[in-house]
Motif scaffolding. Structure first.
Motif, PDB file in Angstrom:
ATOM      1  N   ILE A   4      -8.318   7.229  -1.956  1.00  0.00           N
ATOM      2  CA  ILE A   4      -6.924   7.265  -2.423  1.00  0.00           C
ATOM      3  C   ILE A   4      -5.965   7.391  -1.254  1.00  0.00           C
ATOM      4  O   ILE A   4      -5.025   6.603  -1.103  1.00  0.00           O
ATOM      5  CB  ILE A   4      -6.709   8.436  -3.403  1.00  0.00           C
ATOM      6  CG1 ILE A   4      -7.384   8.135  -4.740  1.00  0.00           C
ATOM      7  CG2 ILE A   4      -5.212   8.687  -3.625  1.00  0.00           C
ATOM      8  CD1 ILE A   4      -7.296   9.267  -5.731  1.00  0.00           C
ATOM      9  N   LEU A  63      -2.332   5.562  -8.302  1.00  0.00           N
ATOM     10  CA  LEU A  63      -3.752   5.904  -8.288  1.00  0.00           C
ATOM     11  C   LEU A  63      -4.028   7.195  -9.042  1.00  0.00           C
ATOM     12  O   LEU A  63      -5.027   7.312  -9.766  1.00  0.00           O
ATOM     13  CB  LEU A  63      -4.240   6.006  -6.836  1.00  0.00           C
ATOM     14  CG  LEU A  63      -4.156   4.697  -6.032  1.00  0.00           C
ATOM     15  CD1 LEU A  63      -4.547   4.932  -4.586  1.00  0.00           C
ATOM     16  CD2 LEU A  63      -5.033   3.624  -6.660  1.00  0.00           C
ATOM     17  N   ILE A  88       2.248   4.125  -4.556  1.00  0.00           N
ATOM     18  CA  ILE A  88       0.794   3.951  -4.488  1.00  0.00           C
ATOM     19  C   ILE A  88       0.075   5.233  -4.892  1.00  0.00           C
ATOM     20  O   ILE A  88      -0.901   5.202  -5.659  1.00  0.00           O
ATOM     21  CB  ILE A  88       0.373   3.513  -3.067  1.00  0.00           C
ATOM     22  CG1 ILE A  88       0.924   2.109  -2.774  1.00  0.00           C
ATOM     23  CG2 ILE A  88      -1.142   3.534  -2.918  1.00  0.00           C
ATOM     24  CD1 ILE A  88       0.775   1.685  -1.329  1.00  0.00           C
ATOM     25  N   ALA A 118      -5.912   4.543   1.031  1.00  0.00           N
ATOM     26  CA  ALA A 118      -5.106   3.462   0.451  1.00  0.00           C
ATOM     27  C   ALA A 118      -3.619   3.743   0.605  1.00  0.00           C
ATOM     28  O   ALA A 118      -2.829   2.849   0.921  1.00  0.00           O
ATOM     29  CB  ALA A 118      -5.457   3.296  -1.029  1.00  0.00           C
TER      30      ALA A 118
END
Length: 697
Positions: free
Chosen positions: A288, A351, A347, A291
């Motif tokens: 996570i 997630l 983002i 990313a």
């Protein structure tokens, strides 16, 4: 056209938010209750051509007896008739799999005297779970209308709207006889308050949920004349309600376990394993935040670069002057500072929303609670603390999901201790200057170990700070950790996107205003000064040293002189004696000062002061060499081991980010505690940097 106010309430994880989204779509907004940062979502939709509906999505609760401040504030809407959210009707959302527990809240809401509808959501899962419900019989037993819905399949939504409209004139008689709890006491309530539902009076007597229809003096008079063991009655209330619910469900609810799949139990054994559960969680978090860091890099660079290009275009196109400079370097750069964090926020929450909607996050929160509890936190605190390694802004926003106000409060205050990505350029430069490029055991880089150590130091101090705050902060309310273990399911894409949209919009509209204002103030201090600042070009050009400079060197010299003589430069030189015990010269002091806007500006400030460009990517090697070679008047290095370690400690703990300050203020709804956090962390950073410098030098 009439407007109907609807309150949407239910236990956590029953699909209430999905139902709210299905009813309202994008026609919704997020706001806070006055005086406290507890979010409520409000949306609008049409019931028919004559009736508009305003629906309020209240935070998830298990019963009308609140266990936290945010629950108390949310539930107050059922008692205060002057509240703008006071409902005309109430929709209680339940799920078939946990209907017994859900009906406790339904009965309590019904006993408050509101027209109430029971919505059983996730109806598409009933067959898979081996559940069958005799809806007509259950409606008769509960004296209410029941609607089966599936937001995933978009089933039952139109029927729900029709039943809400019909609910306005529906009877409000409760199926549960509250006098069975204590006949004498509740008969006395009915006698003294004949026009008010007895349960509403009971809540005023025990929970301070005062209604405008219940006079305070009458409540006090009743208390004096009718003493009662409140805890005993509350316990008996729950027992009696569940006895009633059991009798109702015995005749209307069937569970055939032979038809139920065992996938959930198998997945739980994997995800909550006492060893491998943690390993999986660490791997998932690594993915996570990797990313967040990697995927956000391009859009963040694009936003920052676009605003820099726009700023340069304004400087080149508009007439020279302070107004143009304000627009280019104040307003546009301020907006850049606001918007460049949007990719990370988007983002991260995308997630996390997927993990939450799938049911996985509840398992991890349960798993981590045992570790976090000794430090005054709970399992839900792990998400903000770990996400703080990417950026403290979305991390602090993620702490909203912590129900207990004390633990939520502590989590928000300590999260900035974790090492965020903004510290990385500083750590790289300082470590490169003071730590040699050597390897331990022939292959482990010493510089990399120091970098890992900085992350570990930040996390350890955050946990210790949590323990200290837990001891110092006195809350009357006890800490309870209740976590729902929802069914595993494929996330609904629309709900995930709406969650991201809400978080981003909240950040831009609330924190963004403060960030922009602070950025403009810092621009003013850095671009204005006294007589020497205003005549910098003339003074530097006429100096003896300027005669041997080429054009580029002269421009850097002028920029350096302006920096020294700007208001912020003067302030830096004035405060240099304060930072002298830490081993910092006046240039480093200015870097410290400017980095209170954002830590990353420390690198750009040093680049300018050392006659270098402010492009870190191109000037990294040059600035490292200049810092290594920089000497004090006595010939000793400015950035020796002691000074370098001192700087690492200062930046590890100091609160130096206007964006974080702004979001903390927004989330805590308090300038006082935001100031405590900022000055407390900075003072602690100063003390640690002082100790390290004095010990090492």
């Amino acid at each position: 056209m009439t407007n109907l106010k609807i309150a949407l309430i239910g236990n956590p994880n029953v699909g209430k938010t999905s139902l709210f989204n299905a009813l309202t779509g994008m026609n919704q907004r997020v706001g806070n209750y006055p005086g406290i940062t507890v979010e409520r979502k409000v949306g609008n939709f049409s019931l028919n051509n004559q009736t508009q509906a305003t629906i309020i999505d209240l935070p998830g609760v298990y019963s009308i007896n609140p266990t936290s401040t945010d629950e108390e504030v949310a539930l107050q809407v059922f008692f205060d008739q002057t509240n703008k959210d006071y409902p005309d009707v109430v929709v209680v959302v339940a799920e078939a799999e946990n209907l017994k527990r859900n009906l406790l809240l339904f009965l309590q809401i019904r006993d408050l005297g509101f027209p109430t509808l029971l919505c059983i959501n996730m109806a598409d899962q009933m067959q898979k779970k081996g559940i069958s419900i005799d809806i007509p019989a259950l409606e008769k037993k509960l004296n209410t209308k029941i609607v089966l819905t599936s937001t995933r399949q978009q089933e039952g939504i139109d029927q729900l709207k029709s039943e809400i409209l019909a609910l306005v004139n529906a009877p409000t008689t409760s199926p549960f006889d509250i006098k069975t709890i204590n006949p004498e006491y509740f008969s006395a309530i009915e006698k003294n308050f004949p026009t008010i539902p007895p349960f509403k009076v009971w809540m005023a007597l025990t929970q301070n949920f005062f209604s405008t229809e219940i006079p305070l003096d009458k409540i006090e008079h009743f208390r004096q004349n009718h003493s009662i063991d409140v805890k005993k009655i509350q316990h008996k209330e729950v027992v009696k309600r569940y006895q009633f619910i059991n009798e109702v469900l015995k005749k209307t609810y069937t569970l055939d376990t032979t038809k139920e799949t065992d996938v959930r139990m198998k997945l739980d054994r994997i995800f909550t394993h006492k060893i491998f559960g943690y390993v999986q969680f660490i791997i998932i978090l690594g993915v996570i935040f990797g990313a967040v860091f990697e995927l956000a890099k391009f859009p963040m660079d694009f936003i920052e670069g676009s605003f820099e290009d726009l700023s340069n275009w304004v400087l080149d196109t508009f007439p020279k002057g302070k107004l143009t400079d304000l627009i280019a370097n104040g307003v546009l750069m301020g907006l850049s500072g606001v918007l460049m964090f949007v990719p990370q926020i988007s983002i991260l929450f995308l997630l996390i929303a997927i993990l939450e909607d799938s049911g996985y996050m509840s398992r991890m929160v349960f798993l981590m609670d045992k570790i976090m509890r000794p430090f005054g936190l709970n399992g839900k605190s792990v998400i903000p603390l770990v996400s703080g390694t990417a950026c403290a802004i979305p991390a602090i926003m993620a702490a909203r999901n912590i129900e207990n106000p004390k633990e939520r409060f502590i989590t928000m205050l300590i999260t900035p201790f974790t090492t965020c990505s903004a510290r990385i350029p500083i750590y790289i430069i300082i470590i490169s200057v003071i730590i040699p490029q050597t390897y331990i055991a022939g292959f482990i880089p010493l510089q990399a170990l120091v970098m890992v150590g900085m992350y570990a130091v930040g996390f350890v101090v955050a946990m210790l700070a949590g323990k200290l705050l837990s001891k110092l902060l006195k809350y009357k309310q006890e800490s309870y950790f209740i976590i729902e273990m929802p069914t595993y399911k494929v996330p609904i894409f629309k709900n995930v996107l709406l969650t991201v949209y809400e978080k981003v919009l909240s950040y831009i509209t609330n924190a963004g205003k403060i960030i922009l204002a602070l950025s403009i103030i810092l621009w003013f201090l850095g671009s204005h000064g006294g007589e020497n600042y205003n005549n910098a070009e003339e003074i530097v050009t006429q100096s003896e040293a300027a005669q041997t400079m080429d054009k580029e060197e002269l421009e850097f010299a002028i920029a350096k002189y302006e920096s020294e003589n700007s208001y912020i430069g003067k302030i830096g030189q004035a405060i240099q004696p304060i930072f002298a015990p830490l081993g910092y010269d006046w240039k480093t002091s200015i870097g410290i000062l400017t980095s209170f806007a954002a830590r990353e500006t420390f690198v750009g400030t040093l680049s300018t002061l050392y006659n270098l460009g402010d492009d870190f990517e191109e000037q990294e090697t040059q600035i490292i060499e200049r810092m290594k070679n920089e000497k004090r008047p006595d010939g000793t290095p400015v950035f020796g081991l002691a000074t370098g370690l001192s700087l690492l400690m200062f930046y590890a703990f100091a609160m130096q980010c206007t964006s974080t300050i702004a979001i903390t203020k927004k989330e805590l709804n308090s300038w006082k505690w935001t100031a405590y956090q900022m000055f407390g962390m900075t003072i602690f950073a100063y003390i640690m940097a002082l100790l390290v410098y004095q010990l090492v030098k």
